[in-house]
Design a protein around this motif. Structure first.
Motif, PDB file in Angstrom:
ATOM      1  N   ARG A  20      -0.968  -2.347  -1.669  1.00 52.78           N
ATOM      2  CA  ARG A  20      -1.839  -3.301  -2.361  1.00 52.78           C
ATOM      3  C   ARG A  20      -3.184  -3.370  -1.641  1.00 52.78           C
ATOM      4  N   LEU A  22      -6.860  -3.240  -0.134  1.00 51.71           N
ATOM      5  CA  LEU A  22      -7.799  -2.158   0.157  1.00 51.71           C
ATOM      6  C   LEU A  22      -7.119  -0.788   0.223  1.00 51.71           C
ATOM      7  N   ASP A  41       3.889   2.408   3.171  1.00 47.37           N
ATOM      8  CA  ASP A  41       3.833   0.949   3.366  1.00 47.37           C
ATOM      9  C   ASP A  41       5.231   0.464   3.753  1.00 47.37           C
ATOM     10  N   ASP A  68       6.797   1.960   8.505  1.00 49.52           N
ATOM     11  CA  ASP A  68       6.270   0.883   9.342  1.00 49.52           C
ATOM     12  C   ASP A  68       5.445   1.573  10.430  1.00 49.52           C
ATOM     13  N   ASN A  95      -5.153   2.272   7.498  1.00 44.82           N
ATOM     14  CA  ASN A  95      -5.606   1.035   6.858  1.00 44.82           C
ATOM     15  C   ASN A  95      -4.683  -0.153   7.135  1.00 44.82           C
ATOM     16  N   TYR A 160      -6.696 -10.824  16.210  1.00 40.44           N
ATOM     17  CA  TYR A 160      -7.268  -9.878  15.232  1.00 40.44           C
ATOM     18  C   TYR A 160      -8.503  -9.201  15.816  1.00 40.44           C
ATOM     19  N   LEU A 193     -13.730  -9.206   2.308  1.00 36.73           N
ATOM     20  CA  LEU A 193     -13.400  -8.790   0.928  1.00 36.73           C
ATOM     21  C   LEU A 193     -12.881 -10.037   0.214  1.00 36.73           C
TER      22      LEU A 193
HETATM   23  N1  LIG Z   1      -9.391  -8.384   3.258  1.00 41.59           N
HETATM   24  C1  LIG Z   1     -10.459  -8.454   4.034  1.00 41.59           C
HETATM   25  O1  LIG Z   1     -11.310  -9.365   3.881  1.00 41.59           O
HETATM   26  C2  LIG Z   1     -10.687  -7.418   5.118  1.00 41.59           C
HETATM   27  C3  LIG Z   1     -11.937  -7.381   5.751  1.00 41.59           C
HETATM   28  C4  LIG Z   1     -12.169  -6.434   6.736  1.00 41.59           C
HETATM   29  C5  LIG Z   1     -11.170  -5.545   7.089  1.00 41.59           C
HETATM   30  N2  LIG Z   1      -9.971  -5.594   6.465  1.00 41.59           N
HETATM   31  C6  LIG Z   1      -8.950  -4.628   6.893  1.00 41.59           C
HETATM   32  O2  LIG Z   1      -8.545  -3.864   5.780  1.00 41.59           O
HETATM   33  C7  LIG Z   1      -7.186  -3.419   5.962  1.00 41.59           C
HETATM   34  C8  LIG Z   1      -6.381  -3.759   4.708  1.00 41.59           C
HETATM   35  O3  LIG Z   1      -6.437  -5.159   4.512  1.00 41.59           O
HETATM   36  P1  LIG Z   1      -6.092  -5.864   3.128  1.00 41.59           P
HETATM   37  O4  LIG Z   1      -7.003  -7.009   2.967  1.00 41.59           O
HETATM   38  O5  LIG Z   1      -5.986  -4.850   2.054  1.00 41.59           O
HETATM   39  O6  LIG Z   1      -4.641  -6.464   3.519  1.00 41.59           O
HETATM   40  P2  LIG Z   1      -3.328  -6.686   2.630  1.00 41.59           P
HETATM   41  O7  LIG Z   1      -2.505  -7.683   3.349  1.00 41.59           O
HETATM   42  O8  LIG Z   1      -3.668  -6.951   1.198  1.00 41.59           O
HETATM   43  O9  LIG Z   1      -2.632  -5.233   2.677  1.00 41.59           O
HETATM   44  C9  LIG Z   1      -2.138  -4.710   3.854  1.00 41.59           C
HETATM   45  C10 LIG Z   1      -0.977  -3.770   3.523  1.00 41.59           C
HETATM   46  O10 LIG Z   1      -0.456  -3.310   4.773  1.00 41.59           O
HETATM   47  C11 LIG Z   1       0.958  -3.380   4.729  1.00 41.59           C
HETATM   48  N3  LIG Z   1       1.505  -3.536   6.080  1.00 41.59           N
HETATM   49  C12 LIG Z   1       1.571  -4.656   6.846  1.00 41.59           C
HETATM   50  N4  LIG Z   1       2.200  -4.392   8.003  1.00 41.59           N
HETATM   51  C13 LIG Z   1       2.524  -3.064   7.980  1.00 41.59           C
HETATM   52  C14 LIG Z   1       3.191  -2.197   8.885  1.00 41.59           C
HETATM   53  N5  LIG Z   1       3.683  -2.639  10.051  1.00 41.59           N
HETATM   54  N6  LIG Z   1       3.333  -0.888   8.542  1.00 41.59           N
HETATM   55  C15 LIG Z   1       2.858  -0.433   7.363  1.00 41.59           C
HETATM   56  N7  LIG Z   1       2.247  -1.210   6.449  1.00 41.59           N
HETATM   57  C16 LIG Z   1       2.083  -2.512   6.765  1.00 41.59           C
HETATM   58  C17 LIG Z   1       1.280  -4.569   3.831  1.00 41.59           C
HETATM   59  O11 LIG Z   1       2.599  -4.483   3.291  1.00 41.59           O
HETATM   60  C18 LIG Z   1       0.170  -4.465   2.775  1.00 41.59           C
HETATM   61  O12 LIG Z   1       0.578  -3.683   1.671  1.00 41.59           O
HETATM   62  C19 LIG Z   1      -6.688  -4.104   7.231  1.00 41.59           C
HETATM   63  O13 LIG Z   1      -6.760  -3.200   8.322  1.00 41.59           O
HETATM   64  C20 LIG Z   1      -7.668  -5.248   7.425  1.00 41.59           C
HETATM   65  O14 LIG Z   1      -7.778  -5.637   8.764  1.00 41.59           O
HETATM   66  C21 LIG Z   1      -9.698  -6.502   5.478  1.00 41.59           C
END
Ligand SMILES: NC(=O)c1ccc[n+]([C@@H]2O[C@H](COP(=O)([O-])OP(=O)(O)OC[C@H]3O[C@@H](n4cnc5c(N)ncnc54)[C@H](O)[C@@H]3O)[C@@H](O)[C@H]2O)c1
Length: 266
Positions: A20, A22, A41, A68, A95, A160, A193
């Motif tokens: 899901r 990004l 994932d 994982d 990611n 973080y 985001l």
């Molecule tokens: N959302 C934001 O505002 C934002 C801003 C800057 C950076 N980011 C970065 O973007 C990346 C994605 O974030 P997002 O907002 O899409 O988050 P999200 O929570 O929507 O998605 C993260 C995904 O990673 C998976 N995940 C979690 N732990 C895991 C593990 N141990 N092994 C494998 N998969 C695992 C989850 O199941 C999920 O599908 C992250 O690295 C986050 O730090 C997000």
């Protein structure tokens, strides 16, 4: 949607945390650019559904797998299955990431460690598994999804920020190690985001409660902090990921590129 340029025709990509948010958006965009995508994932059902939808939309092959990123054998297994299916691995987008906020004097150490384990150790393990193949191929691209919190401290969010600052150190260090093998390593640092599930399902509510304002006011407050005056979108990030993954970035390694609407300028 941004213009699709076909910059990644028939490349083989692996995206972690692809069920899901990004990770799903990056997987879709890489496929639109012509890549076949291994999507992994811990949310097996979610990643299977996302992979099926992307294959149907783009006509590219997708391979959904459980992984994982904190478990070394599982990252190695992904690379083995990628080679079995596609014969090579050209692009890794590390990611997968989590955010557990908490005050320094309150946050349980187990939570603090978990963030470091997923965001930093998980990046290390994914990059290591991918690099073993890329070194042999003498080609490859590794891209970490970092954050603006990788360059500036983040209020009550030390785990973080520490994990993301560490990610930039790891990016620079392995870029040095892998440069002689024609493997490039870069990070992308997105701003907030504000339409992503992380915000809509959790952060707006948490911050609204903490500050005694409405979720809409929280959003406006965050937008006002951005010089370009709007949220970061998936497309903004995907544009830079595609560029870094493509041959157009062939002289770039060890960089951490801000996609923050001007919020971070270093
Ligand atoms: N959302 C934001 O505002 C934002 C801003 C800057 C950076 N980011 C970065 O973007 C990346 C994605 O974030 P997002 O907002 O899409 O988050 P999200 O929570 O929507 O998605 C993260 C995904 O990673 C998976 N995940 C979690 N732990 C895991 C593990 N141990 N092994 C494998 N998969 C695992 C989850 O199941 C999920 O599908 C992250 O690295 C986050 O730090 C997000």
């Amino acid at each position: 949607m941004s213009q699709v340029l076909g910059l990644l025709t028939d490349r083989i990509a692996w995206v972690t945390g692809a069920a899901r948010g990004l990770g799903e958006a990056i997987s879709r965009r890489l496929a639109q650019e012509g890549a076949h995508v291994v999507m992994t994932d811990i949310n097996q059902e979610g990643v299977e559904a996302a992979a099926a939808a992307i294959a149907k939309e783009t006509g590219r092959r997708t391979l959904p797998l459980y992984c994982d990123v904190t478990v070394e054998e599982q990252t190695e297994e992904v690379v083995a299955k990628t080679l079995e299916t596609f014969g090579r691995l050209d692009i890794l987008v590390a990611n997968a990431g989590i955010l557990i906020a908490g005050e320094l004097t309150e946050i349980p150490v187990a939570d603090w460690r978990k963030v470091i384990e997923v965001n930093l150790v998980g990046y290390f393990l994914s990059a290591r598994a991918a690099a073993r193949v890329m070194k042999e191929q003498r080609s490859g691209v590794i891209i970490q999804i970092n954050s603006r919190s990788g360059k500036r401290g983040s209020f009550r969010n030390s785990a973080y920020a520490a994990s993301k600052f560490g990610g930039i150190g790891l990016t620079q260090s392995i870029a040095l190690e892998l440069a002689p093998y024609n493997v490039r390593v870069n990070a992308v640092c997105p701003g907030d985001l504000l339409d992503s599930p992380l915000w809509t399902e959790s952060l707006y509510e948490q911050y609204a409660k903490r500050w005694g304002i409405t979720p809409e006011e929280v959003r406006r407050r965050y937008e006002q902090r951005v010089p370009l005056g709007r949220t970061c979108t998936y497309d903004d990030v995907c544009n830079v990921v595609v560029f870094l993954a493509s041959d157009q970035a062939s002289y770039m390694t060890g960089q951490a590129i801000n996609v923050t609407g001007g919020q971070v300028m270093s």
